[in-house]
Design an enzyme around this catalytic site. Structure first.
Site, PDB file in Angstrom:
ATOM      1  N   LYS A 217       0.913  -1.187   0.042  1.00 17.38           N
ATOM      2  CA  LYS A 217      -0.071  -0.042  -0.055  1.00 17.38           C
ATOM      3  C   LYS A 217       0.788   1.169   0.039  1.00 17.38           C
ATOM      4  O   LYS A 217       1.840   1.496   0.634  1.00 17.38           O
ATOM      5  CB  LYS A 217      -0.906   0.009   1.148  1.00 17.38           C
ATOM      6  CG  LYS A 217      -1.991  -0.931   1.206  1.00 17.38           C
ATOM      7  CD  LYS A 217      -2.994  -0.945   2.384  1.00 17.38           C
ATOM      8  CE  LYS A 217      -3.755  -2.143   2.667  1.00 17.38           C
ATOM      9  NZ  LYS A 217      -4.857  -2.262   2.099  1.00 17.38           N
ATOM     10  N   GLU A 251     -12.398  -3.336  10.490  1.00 14.08           N
ATOM     11  CA  GLU A 251     -13.233  -3.487   9.523  1.00 14.08           C
ATOM     12  C   GLU A 251     -14.894  -3.754   9.660  1.00 14.08           C
ATOM     13  O   GLU A 251     -15.090  -3.970  11.014  1.00 14.08           O
ATOM     14  CB  GLU A 251     -12.939  -5.037   8.965  1.00 14.08           C
ATOM     15  CG  GLU A 251     -11.563  -4.906   8.075  1.00 14.08           C
ATOM     16  CD  GLU A 251     -11.053  -6.208   7.558  1.00 14.08           C
ATOM     17  OE1 GLU A 251     -10.908  -6.500   6.259  1.00 14.08           O
ATOM     18  OE2 GLU A 251     -10.850  -7.094   8.513  1.00 14.08           O
ATOM     19  N   ASP A 270      -4.688 -13.688  11.797  1.00  5.42           N
ATOM     20  CA  ASP A 270      -4.959 -13.211  10.608  1.00  5.42           C
ATOM     21  C   ASP A 270      -4.630 -11.690  10.336  1.00  5.42           C
ATOM     22  O   ASP A 270      -4.158 -11.692   9.089  1.00  5.42           O
ATOM     23  CB  ASP A 270      -6.708 -13.140  10.484  1.00  5.42           C
ATOM     24  CG  ASP A 270      -7.126 -12.730   9.201  1.00  5.42           C
ATOM     25  OD1 ASP A 270      -6.556 -13.176   7.983  1.00  5.42           O
ATOM     26  OD2 ASP A 270      -8.102 -11.926   9.101  1.00  5.42           O
ATOM     27  N   HIS A 275       0.034  -8.111   9.281  1.00  7.06           N
ATOM     28  CA  HIS A 275      -0.149  -6.564   9.069  1.00  7.06           C
ATOM     29  C   HIS A 275       0.039  -5.701   9.925  1.00  7.06           C
ATOM     30  O   HIS A 275       1.115  -4.894   9.638  1.00  7.06           O
ATOM     31  CB  HIS A 275      -1.258  -6.364   8.355  1.00  7.06           C
ATOM     32  CG  HIS A 275      -1.788  -6.949   7.387  1.00  7.06           C
ATOM     33  ND1 HIS A 275      -1.370  -7.670   6.439  1.00  7.06           N
ATOM     34  CD2 HIS A 275      -3.409  -7.638   7.119  1.00  7.06           C
ATOM     35  CE1 HIS A 275      -1.983  -8.557   5.652  1.00  7.06           C
ATOM     36  NE2 HIS A 275      -3.219  -8.669   6.149  1.00  7.06           N
TER      37      HIS A 275
END
Ligand code: BG6
Length: 521
Positions: A217, A251, A270, A275
């Site tokens: 990103k 999210e 996850d 991340h």
């Protein structure tokens, strides 16, 4: 006059490489083989990214895309699937001439992973593409498949002599072979070590590209520019000035349709293991001596080696599971009623942990990491929250609303950076209140940012590994997380939180205990 010769210091900007940055790097002749080509990731991200790269002129004329799956497609059927995916999900406009050229290099190989004949056919297809399309023996294998399938596919690639080049070109150069793998890279430290050994048995580490799409990103790469291209921030980027750091990935989506992958995995594995720990590493690391992949990795490895959970874990961590609630005006079910989930599932959909980085720069500064599904809204940000001014020469009633200064890196969706500081409210008194100063990508730049997968796939084809975590990073990240995973597995259940809220009360209490609170992004 002696000694008066001018000396000039040649200052080299570490962010600039030797080439003209305006000339984009174009991949050399090659092919990409995708295993698991009928999956969601391939359809929504990989195929569109490949088209976008072609559309931007970053793929070579000699490029081929090979799909490998069980379905019985002819090349044209597979090309039609790719075309649908491109039309539905590509970032850049559709151009028939770009598509026509790309489509000429699309092939499909039908088979299961244990099917020897299918891999022989794959080898044959790649050999023919080298001749017909000029892919030069350079092949990348993208394993968009569950990790339990890795061993068989890796063995097949090895047995069919696809993992290592056997020929050289007329200049005596060996073509390249690379493998791309998607997380999960194991489910704890031991399994990650095992998996890494398995992959490295077939592909040497320098040919392994592990995808952590957050690193692709723009806003994440901008952390390096913000920190190391500016003079403004580094002097205060340390324990003398920083009170704490909050890294949030929230999210709003639920987990319907993802039970197969997610049940038993949970939010910490996850998202935090990969991340968020990568975001922490980029935020906390020292300046690399150059932006060579090795140097970047060295700094990230150093900071991850110095990072550990703050004890006692029952006070410094929190986990939750969403229950039914309202999201965007819609009533949504809780995790236990989502299709495919075990109705007794203890899988956490929210996780928050406290870390410390044991270095001189960060001693005593907590790093709070949190992530969750079905939260208030979708947002990823890194907030560096500063200590309060040591003295306020104002009437206290005039500064009641004054918070702590903060620098917020808005990773998504409203990409940019916010600085939060106190400012005088216009009027005859000296009232001070927090204001925001914003940099927004949308306003500062005319070009839209490439998708993470465009950047990462291009880097695989170029052989530039800077944005891919190496073995050591993956293993260190598990080492950091394992104690909390073990603790959560051993006892208790996640605390419920209604969908559409900001997580369980226990997460708020976790911060309240330290006299702090979560930002409401
Ligand atoms: C993936 C996780 O790595 O990242 C998903 O497995 C998550 O659970 C996704 O939804 C989020 O990605 P992004 O780019 O939308 O923030």
């Amino acid at each position: 006059m002696a000694g008066s010769a001018k000396t000039s210091t040649v200052w080299k900007n570490p962010l600039r490489d030797e080439r003209d940055k305006r000339v984009p790097r174009i991949a050399g002749p090659c092919s990409m083989v995708i295993f698991g080509v009928t999956g969601d990731l391939s359809r929504k991200k990989l195929m569109p990214a490949i088209y976008d790269l072609a559309n931007r002129g970053l793929l070579p004329p000699g490029f081929a895309l090979v799909g490998f799956a069980r379905r019985d497609y002819a090349d044209e059927d597979f090309a039609a699937v790719v075309l649908d995916a491109v039309k539905a999900h590509a970032r850049t406009p559709f151009r028939q001439e770009v598509w026509d050229h790309l489509a000429e290099g699309i092939r499909f190989v039908q088979g299961t992973f244990d099917d020897d004949a299918a891999f022989a056919k794959l080898a044959d297809t790649l050999g023919r593409l080298d001749k017909e399309r000029g892919t030069g023996g350079n092949h990348a294998f993208y394993l968009s498949i569950p990790p339990n399938m890795f061993p068989v596919v890796l063995d097949q690639l090895s047995e069919h002599k696809l993992a290592q080049p056997t020929t050289t070109d007329i200049a005596g150069r060996k073509p390249w072979r690379r493998v791309v793998i998607e997380k999960p890279f194991g489910h704890d430290l031991d399994s990650a070590v095992e998996l890494n050994a398995l992959v490295n048995r077939v592909f040497p580490e320098e040919t392994v590209f592990r995808i952590d799409h957050y690193l692709g990103k723009e806003t994440v790469q901008n952390i390096l520019a913000l920190r190391f291209a500016n003079q403004l921030f580094d002097p205060i980027w340390n324990a003398n000035y920083v009170d704490h750091v909050q890294i949030t990935m929230a999210e709003d989506i639920g987990l319907g349709g993802r039970a197969g992958y997610y049940d038993g995995i949970g939010a910490a594995r996850d998202v935090i293991q990969n991340h968020l720990l990568q975001l922490l590493a980029l935020t906390a690391m020292e300046e690399p001596i150059s932006f060579e992949p090795k140097q970047l990795q060295t700094e990230k490895i150093k900071v991850l080696s110095a990072t550990k959970l703050v004890e006692p874990l029952e006070e410094t961590t929190a986990r939750g599971q969403y229950s039914e609630g309202w999201q965007g005006g819609e009533h949504v079910v809780g995790l236990l009623d989502e299709e495919g989930f075990d109705p007794q599932s203890k899988t956490e959909t929210y996780a928050a942990i406290t870390l410390e980085v044991d270095t001189r720069r960060w001693a005593g500064v907590p790093f709070y990491l949190r992530t969750g599904k079905r939260l208030g809204r979708r947002v990823t940000e890194i907030a560096v929250v500063f200590k309060r001014a040591p003295h306020l020469p104002f009437d206290q009633t005039m500064t009641e609303e004054l918070g702590q200064n903060a620098l917020v890196i808005r990773v998504q969706p409203d990409e940019g950076i916010t600085m939060r500081f106190g400012s005088k409210v216009p009027g005859s008194g000296m009232e001070v209140r927090d204001v925001n100063m914003d940099f927004s990508y949308g306003e500062a730049f005319t070009e839209s940012s490439p998708e993470a997968y465009e950047r990462l796939i291009l880097d695989v084809l170029l052989g530039v590994p800077s944005l891919f975590p190496v073995n050591a990073e993956v293993e260190l990240s598990w080492r950091i997380l394992d104690p909390v995973l073990e603790r959560w597995a051993a006892d208790g259940t996640p605390d419920p939180y209604p969908a559409g809220t900001w997580g369980p009360a226990s997460a708020d209490e976790m911060l309240e205990r330290t006299g702090r609170e979560w930002r409401r992004p």
